[in-house]
Scaffold this motif. Sequence first.
Motif, PDB file in Angstrom:
ATOM      1  N   GLY A   1      38.479  37.873  39.785  1.00  9.56           N
ATOM      2  CA  GLY A   1      38.334  39.319  39.985  1.00  9.56           C
ATOM      3  C   GLY A   1      39.624  40.090  39.903  1.00  9.56           C
ATOM      4  O   GLY A   1      39.988  40.785  40.860  1.00  9.56           O
ATOM      5  N   PRO A   2      40.345  40.043  38.769  1.00 11.91           N
ATOM      6  CA  PRO A   2      41.651  40.722  38.711  1.00 11.91           C
ATOM      7  C   PRO A   2      41.573  42.233  38.810  1.00 11.91           C
ATOM      8  O   PRO A   2      42.565  42.881  39.159  1.00 11.91           O
ATOM      9  N   SER A   3      40.401  42.833  38.545  1.00 14.68           N
ATOM     10  CA  SER A   3      40.293  44.290  38.618  1.00 14.68           C
ATOM     11  C   SER A   3      40.583  44.814  40.017  1.00 14.68           C
ATOM     12  O   SER A   3      41.053  45.939  40.180  1.00 14.68           O
ATOM     13  N   GLN A   4      40.307  43.996  41.033  1.00 14.04           N
ATOM     14  CA  GLN A   4      40.576  44.437  42.399  1.00 14.04           C
ATOM     15  C   GLN A   4      42.074  44.432  42.714  1.00 14.04           C
ATOM     16  O   GLN A   4      42.493  44.951  43.749  1.00 14.04           O
ATOM     17  N   ARG A   5      42.876  43.857  41.791  1.00 11.01           N
ATOM     18  CA  ARG A   5      44.330  43.842  41.985  1.00 11.01           C
ATOM     19  C   ARG A   5      45.078  44.685  40.957  1.00 11.01           C
ATOM     20  O   ARG A   5      46.051  45.352  41.306  1.00 11.01           O
ATOM     21  N   TYR A   6      44.660  44.665  39.689  1.00 12.44           N
ATOM     22  CA  TYR A   6      45.469  45.402  38.716  1.00 12.44           C
ATOM     23  C   TYR A   6      45.298  46.911  38.829  1.00 12.44           C
ATOM     24  O   TYR A   6      46.145  47.663  38.353  1.00 12.44           O
ATOM     25  N   CYS A   7      44.221  47.381  39.456  1.00  9.15           N
ATOM     26  CA  CYS A   7      44.044  48.826  39.621  1.00  9.15           C
ATOM     27  C   CYS A   7      44.964  49.337  40.734  1.00  9.15           C
ATOM     28  O   CYS A   7      44.901  48.845  41.857  1.00  9.15           O
ATOM     29  N   PRO A   8      45.808  50.329  40.452  1.00  9.94           N
ATOM     30  CA  PRO A   8      46.739  50.833  41.479  1.00  9.94           C
ATOM     31  C   PRO A   8      46.121  51.857  42.421  1.00  9.94           C
ATOM     32  O   PRO A   8      46.827  52.456  43.227  1.00  9.94           O
ATOM     33  N   ALA A   9      44.782  52.057  42.326  1.00  8.76           N
ATOM     34  CA  ALA A   9      44.133  53.067  43.164  1.00  8.76           C
ATOM     35  C   ALA A   9      42.950  52.525  43.946  1.00  8.76           C
ATOM     36  O   ALA A   9      42.227  53.287  44.588  1.00  8.76           O
ATOM     37  N   GLY A  10      42.703  51.220  43.908  1.00 11.74           N
ATOM     38  CA  GLY A  10      41.611  50.643  44.693  1.00 11.74           C
ATOM     39  C   GLY A  10      40.235  51.053  44.212  1.00 11.74           C
ATOM     40  O   GLY A  10      39.306  51.174  45.012  1.00 11.74           O
ATOM     41  N   VAL A  11      40.091  51.256  42.912  1.00 13.74           N
ATOM     42  CA  VAL A  11      38.800  51.686  42.370  1.00 13.74           C
ATOM     43  C   VAL A  11      37.774  50.552  42.413  1.00 13.74           C
ATOM     44  O   VAL A  11      36.600  50.779  42.693  1.00 13.74           O
ATOM     45  N   TYR A  12      38.220  49.331  42.163  1.00 14.27           N
ATOM     46  CA  TYR A  12      37.291  48.211  41.985  1.00 14.27           C
ATOM     47  C   TYR A  12      37.340  47.262  43.177  1.00 14.27           C
ATOM     48  O   TYR A  12      38.415  46.923  43.679  1.00 14.27           O
TER      49      TYR A  12
END
Length: 549
Positions: free
Chosen positions: A488-499
């Motif tokens: 689940g890298p989206s929960q880390r690469y997003c700098p705004a906590g979207v995912y």
Amino acid sequence: MAEIERESMEYDVVIVGAGPAGLAAAIRLKQLDADLEVVVLEKGSEVGAHILSGAVLDPCGLDALIPDWKERGAPLDVPVRKDNFYILGEAGQMRVPNWPMPPLMNNHGNYVVSMGNVCRWMAQQAEELGVEIFPGMACSELVHGENGEVRGVVAGEFGRAQDGTPGPNYEPGMELLGKYVFLAEGVRGSLSKQVIARYDLSAGKEPQKYGIGMKEIWEIDPEKHREGTITHTMGWPLGRNAGGGSFIYHASDNQLFIGFVVHLNYANPYLYPYMEFQRFKHHPMVADLLKGGKRVAYGARAISEGGFQSMPKMVAPGVALLGCSVGMVNVPRIKGNHNAMLSGKAAAEAAHAAIRAGRAGDELADYETDVRSGPIGRDLRKVRNVKPMWSKWGLLPSLALGGLDMWMNTANMTFFGTMSHGKTDAEATEPADRHKPIAYPRPDGKLSFDRLTNVAFSFTNHDENQPSHLKLKDPAVPVTVGLAKYAGPSQRYCPAGVYEFVQEEGQEPRFVINFQNCVHCKTCDIKDPPQNINWTTPQGGDGPNYPNM
């Protein structure tokens, strides 16, 4: 659903995006012919609301566009007075002297600026010339002509319900049509992406490469403030996990622009760019500078880093791509705003000549020639191997060899030719089972902050009744591929906590998109390993409201 009927307005040139490229184009068009009808459409709530950049500005773009910018009051008030470069270790630092660096790396004559405020000033110059500028007008669709050319855009559509159907207060927007359309949307623009795909503009080019840049503005202790001092660092905390580095710029009024860039070709899906930034601020050199100060703003933005060999073809019938829609950042200099302005000027001159000759809707080949063989091409060609060297060989070898290559290119020579980038940043992400999780310290609330607290300082907002502008090609993929294979890298690469992935007892994990948090950085569109997330524009006026980024 019945076809939506829209009113239309005709212009000579329609420009999407009120950044440095779009505004430079508008200004130059009206300088060349005051009778040209020019419109600029900006999705932010005001000009500058979505502009985020370091920034140390090379004024050569303004010099070419508005030679008397000083007399006109351009907000370039802080000349660079001291330039530092450090390689960091966890507890210390080593300064790299300036003398071995090639001349192009010299920041003498440059300025520490807020590009948001520079763009606000440029918008004033444009309006004084008669340019129409409409903020809060997101451009959601391209309009094509009978022969497949880009004829215009749909702007100002509001009021769709969450399921995408027209709601009770639906406004269909308008078609703004032009002899030529300029897309100056910035990095990974949604319309630019469509144009590149439709006309196969990346054929024969290297893949575009990207970084994620995160920035905070701090008000610091006046005794520690050194107006005009700029510092760049590399090394800790990233180490071998990723390429990147930091910038620390002393602006006016005791403000400090501090930021961190992580190259998005990192392999370890457990890497957390935002937390690398927060950890960086605890380095003794940085922590001492920030102690006693306060953070007043935060934001994030993707950066195009592919350089000369990654620039797609810039023109198709009726349309031209400007600035970071093409990718014109000089990576070792960490500068692209000057090239964005020069590209706007070049596109305007090509369009003016075409319109004067009675043309419309064709390819502005002269613009492409100007960019590749003129000052932009010369600027980017000299540094074209720095990014691929860094990706292939790491920090220290690339510093030495990249410096050598830049010196040689200054004399129009090179040992290396033009190096390739290889994989896209999404393809560079490796499965989680090849890597170990990275333990990050908890933010202390003084120097470092959790994401959601910081996002509040971007002043971002989206009407929650509209459809999510973050579209999934397949709703199952985030769990079946993203979580199962890549942790689940989206929960880390997003700098705004979207995912986030939510798992309730006895239930399968659910993928949740908090699109209201989005700061329009486009990282998800770039880094998602299965390329399942498509960033589209929300309705106009939504997103961050940066004060002076």
